[in-house]
Design an enzyme around this catalytic site. Sequence first.
Site, PDB file in Angstrom:
ATOM      1  N   ASP A   1       0.639  -1.124   0.022  1.00  0.00           N
ATOM      2  CA  ASP A   1      -0.077  -0.096   0.014  1.00  0.00           C
ATOM      3  C   ASP A   1       0.720   1.170   0.072  1.00  0.00           C
ATOM      4  O   ASP A   1       2.182   1.501   0.347  1.00  0.00           O
ATOM      5  CB  ASP A   1      -0.987   0.046   1.185  1.00  0.00           C
ATOM      6  CG  ASP A   1      -2.140   0.872   1.073  1.00  0.00           C
ATOM      7  OD1 ASP A   1      -2.433   1.692  -0.141  1.00  0.00           O
ATOM      8  OD2 ASP A   1      -2.772   1.271   1.997  1.00  0.00           O
ATOM      9  N   GLY A   2       0.389   2.247  -0.484  1.00  0.00           N
ATOM     10  CA  GLY A   2       1.011   3.688  -0.433  1.00  0.00           C
ATOM     11  C   GLY A   2       0.076   4.824  -0.108  1.00  0.00           C
ATOM     12  O   GLY A   2      -1.067   4.667   0.041  1.00  0.00           O
TER      13      GLY A   2
ATOM     14  N   GLU B   1       2.389   3.821  -4.061  1.00  0.00           N
ATOM     15  CA  GLU B   1       1.579   2.502  -4.628  1.00  0.00           C
ATOM     16  C   GLU B   1       2.594   1.603  -5.040  1.00  0.00           C
ATOM     17  O   GLU B   1       2.857   0.520  -4.804  1.00  0.00           O
ATOM     18  CB  GLU B   1       0.306   2.571  -5.193  1.00  0.00           C
ATOM     19  CG  GLU B   1      -0.831   3.425  -4.664  1.00  0.00           C
ATOM     20  CD  GLU B   1      -1.414   2.388  -3.364  1.00  0.00           C
ATOM     21  OE1 GLU B   1      -1.076   1.436  -3.138  1.00  0.00           O
ATOM     22  OE2 GLU B   1      -2.285   2.941  -2.974  1.00  0.00           O
TER      23      GLU B   1
ATOM     24  N   ASP C   1      -4.680  -2.252  -3.113  1.00  0.00           N
ATOM     25  CA  ASP C   1      -5.718  -1.641  -3.194  1.00  0.00           C
ATOM     26  C   ASP C   1      -5.779  -0.742  -4.462  1.00  0.00           C
ATOM     27  O   ASP C   1      -6.535   0.318  -4.432  1.00  0.00           O
ATOM     28  CB  ASP C   1      -6.262  -1.189  -1.834  1.00  0.00           C
ATOM     29  CG  ASP C   1      -5.164  -0.094  -1.464  1.00  0.00           C
ATOM     30  OD1 ASP C   1      -4.488   0.425  -2.027  1.00  0.00           O
ATOM     31  OD2 ASP C   1      -5.419   0.389  -0.272  1.00  0.00           O
TER      32      ASP C   1
ATOM     33  N   HIS D   1      -9.546  -0.288   3.230  1.00  0.00           N
ATOM     34  CA  HIS D   1     -10.537  -0.132   4.295  1.00  0.00           C
ATOM     35  C   HIS D   1     -11.453  -1.002   4.616  1.00  0.00           C
ATOM     36  O   HIS D   1     -12.904  -0.373   4.832  1.00  0.00           O
ATOM     37  CB  HIS D   1     -10.694   1.477   4.244  1.00  0.00           C
ATOM     38  CG  HIS D   1      -9.857   2.295   4.110  1.00  0.00           C
ATOM     39  ND1 HIS D   1      -8.655   2.599   4.810  1.00  0.00           N
ATOM     40  CD2 HIS D   1      -9.458   3.118   3.027  1.00  0.00           C
ATOM     41  CE1 HIS D   1      -7.709   3.366   4.370  1.00  0.00           C
ATOM     42  NE2 HIS D   1      -8.344   3.804   2.982  1.00  0.00           N
TER      43      HIS D   1
ATOM     44  N   ASP E   1      -1.384   0.058   5.111  1.00  0.00           N
ATOM     45  CA  ASP E   1      -2.081   1.110   5.319  1.00  0.00           C
ATOM     46  C   ASP E   1      -1.412   2.087   6.101  1.00  0.00           C
ATOM     47  O   ASP E   1      -0.973   3.182   6.248  1.00  0.00           O
ATOM     48  CB  ASP E   1      -3.819   1.221   5.107  1.00  0.00           C
ATOM     49  CG  ASP E   1      -4.087   2.696   5.094  1.00  0.00           C
ATOM     50  OD1 ASP E   1      -4.079   3.297   4.214  1.00  0.00           O
ATOM     51  OD2 ASP E   1      -4.673   3.284   6.299  1.00  0.00           O
TER      52      ASP E   1
END
Length: 294
Positions: A8-9, A47, A72, A125, A135
């Site tokens: 994740d970024g 990302e 994501d 999320h 995240d």
Amino acid sequence: MIQSIYTDGACSGNPGPGGWGVVVYFQDGSRHELGGADRQTTNNRMEMQAAIAALTFFTQSHQSDAIELYTDSEYVRKGITEWIKGWKQKGWKTSTGKDVVNKDLWQELDLLNSKQVQWRYVRAHAGNEGNERCDAIARAFSLGKSPKLTQVQTSQTITPNKTESLTIKTPLKSVQLESANLKPNTIQSESMFTDVATLEPMTDIQSSFTPDLVDGAPREVKVAQLRDTVESLRMADEIAEKGYLITSSELADLMDVNASAVTSRGDNWVWRNWAVSRVRREGNQILWQLERLS
């Protein structure tokens, strides 16, 4: 043995200070966490940097079994599995002849990618443990913090290009933005398309503004609906060009969809000719930014 990897970024400002996070899950139940920061970057670059770090770790493990890599970001997943084929055929150019934005990172990702990597999309999320942890790591780094990372002993020293370290040491190199003329609160359009005939980089959010036109409807009704659609497209272009931030409800009104169709898609996704990015929360409102795709 590595079983799966989550990436994740995050970015505070987009462009602005960013961070990335990686969680590697092993078959014995243990995990190894990686992360880093960048003083000036974009969410999409973070990302991609997370995915590069993940694949570097996997490559240097010399594992022959396949893994699942979860992101994501539809930008990353579709970029590396679909759109990149057209970019390479055109010499890393878009259909308009411009350089593919983030070409440097796409080329790194392409070199590291292999048939052993099964790219998976995970909704942001939504309570997924791996995604939530990535995240948290990415956001912490983007805010200048140094989160405690769970790490196991490995026989390799993992140091991918463009970073000083995959652990909590910061700062990383300052990523140069693709355009020297970027204005405050804007980011350069990330050109994801090659030829429309060969690639269709659309998400599962429907691309129509208005209900489907009924074939039997009078021509003037169809023309009026089309006129409304064009006006909405022009409005979206102006929002992107000016760097305006809009709320979830305003974005839903622009797209003519329910607000839930906006908030359920995560932080980054593609709609029609724009990349849509979640920028920040102000009170009970989520603010979004549109980036025009060439």
